[in-house]
Write a protein that holds these residues in place. Structure first.
Motif, PDB file in Angstrom:
ATOM      1  N   LEU A  13      76.215  48.433  34.528  1.00 28.07           N
ATOM      2  CA  LEU A  13      75.554  48.807  33.276  1.00 28.07           C
ATOM      3  C   LEU A  13      75.885  50.238  32.858  1.00 28.07           C
ATOM      4  N   SER A  42      75.017  46.935  41.172  1.00 30.64           N
ATOM      5  CA  SER A  42      73.619  46.548  41.421  1.00 30.64           C
ATOM      6  C   SER A  42      72.826  46.172  40.173  1.00 30.64           C
ATOM      7  N   GLU A  43      73.449  46.214  38.979  1.00 28.27           N
ATOM      8  CA  GLU A  43      72.662  46.042  37.756  1.00 28.27           C
ATOM      9  C   GLU A  43      73.076  44.812  36.943  1.00 28.27           C
ATOM     10  N   GLN A  46      70.302  43.544  34.735  1.00 24.40           N
ATOM     11  CA  GLN A  46      70.084  44.559  33.702  1.00 24.40           C
ATOM     12  C   GLN A  46      71.194  44.514  32.640  1.00 24.40           C
ATOM     13  N   SER A  95      69.373  41.908  42.071  1.00 26.13           N
ATOM     14  CA  SER A  95      69.096  42.600  40.805  1.00 26.13           C
ATOM     15  C   SER A  95      68.023  41.896  39.989  1.00 26.13           C
ATOM     16  N   TYR A 234      78.348  54.583  40.791  1.00 26.76           N
ATOM     17  CA  TYR A 234      77.463  53.967  41.778  1.00 26.76           C
ATOM     18  C   TYR A 234      77.886  54.440  43.173  1.00 26.76           C
TER      19      TYR A 234
END
Length: 243
Positions: A13, A42-43, A46, A95, A234
């Motif tokens: 993201l 990890s998103e 999102q 996530s 990240y």
């Protein structure tokens, strides 16, 4: 009006927001996303939520990638494909912690609505991976080809650029379309961190799932917009396992 093609995001993201800020998206732009929104960083959930909301403001086309097929199946059935699990699925499932049942339903509908390809009014084809039929996309016998095939890109890379599109030597597969935009096969596999062109095929997956950047291309001007390398965004994560 601009048409902006955006490469494989893979849960990044922060990279997506960077790229859209550099593009400076306007109300009359069309954003064509090349698939693989999830699996990697990890998103993922999102990213999907962000894109759902973005599509309410800007014209967007969301092409379906192979990772999206896996995630759609999991959201629909709860089935965990083990190949998916080790290639980003684990991070995608994590996530979704904190997302409600209603959120997940909306995300499932988002995946279910995705086309496998998009052909614009200037005969430019956008799809995640490729196709094999010499007669074009409407004659492709297996829909999975659209999000798994790598032979289109492999063929384009071996082409002699001096061969005219009118030549009998020019592959019929490529003659049907003005240009073809794909993702799926990271350009970093070829030592390039920028989108690559081979004859009339443009590959804009610049390895955001791994050590590369997220890229967007203005399909008219060929201006390129890129994020930072994803590991820098990240720093405490590994990204997706390579295969």
């Amino acid at each position: 009006m601009r048409v902006i093609a955006i490469g494989d995001i893979h849960g990044g993201l922060k990279a997506l927001i960077q790229v859209l800020n550099k593009v400076q998206v306007k109300d009359d732009d069309t954003l064509v996303f090349m698939g693989d929104y999830v699996d990697g960083w990890s998103e993922s959930a999102q990213v999907v939520q962000f894109l759902v909301e973005l599509s309410e403001k800007i014209k967007c086309v969301f092409i379906k990638g192979n990772h999206d097929v896996w995630c759609e199946d999991w959201l629909k059935t709860g089935h965990v494909d083990m190949t998916w699990y080790v290639h980003g699925g684990k991070e995608t499932m994590e996530s979704y912690q904190g997302f409600s049942k209603e959120d997940r339903k909306i995300h499932l509908e988002f995946f279910e609505a995705m086309p496998l390809y998009y052909l614009d009014d200037e005969n430019r084809l956008f799809l995640h991976a490729g196709f094999t039929s010499m007669h074009g996309i409407t004659k492709e016998p297996n829909p999975k080809t659209f999000y798994y095939d790598r032979t289109l890109w492999e063929m384009a890379l071996t082409m002699d650029e001096s061969i005219s599109k009118t030549s009998l030597l020019y592959p019929n597969r490529l003659k049907h379309y003005k240009e073809i935009f794909i993702g799926h096969t990271p350009t970093i596999n070829f030592g390039k961190d920028m989108p690559m062109q081979a004859v009339n095929v443009w590959n804009i997956d610049t390895g955001a799932a791994f050590t590369g950047k997220l890229s967007a291309v203005d399909v008219h001007s060929k201006d390129v917009f890129q994020s930072d390398n994803l590991p820098a965004l990240y720093p405490n994560e590994k990204g997706r396992n390579k295969s």
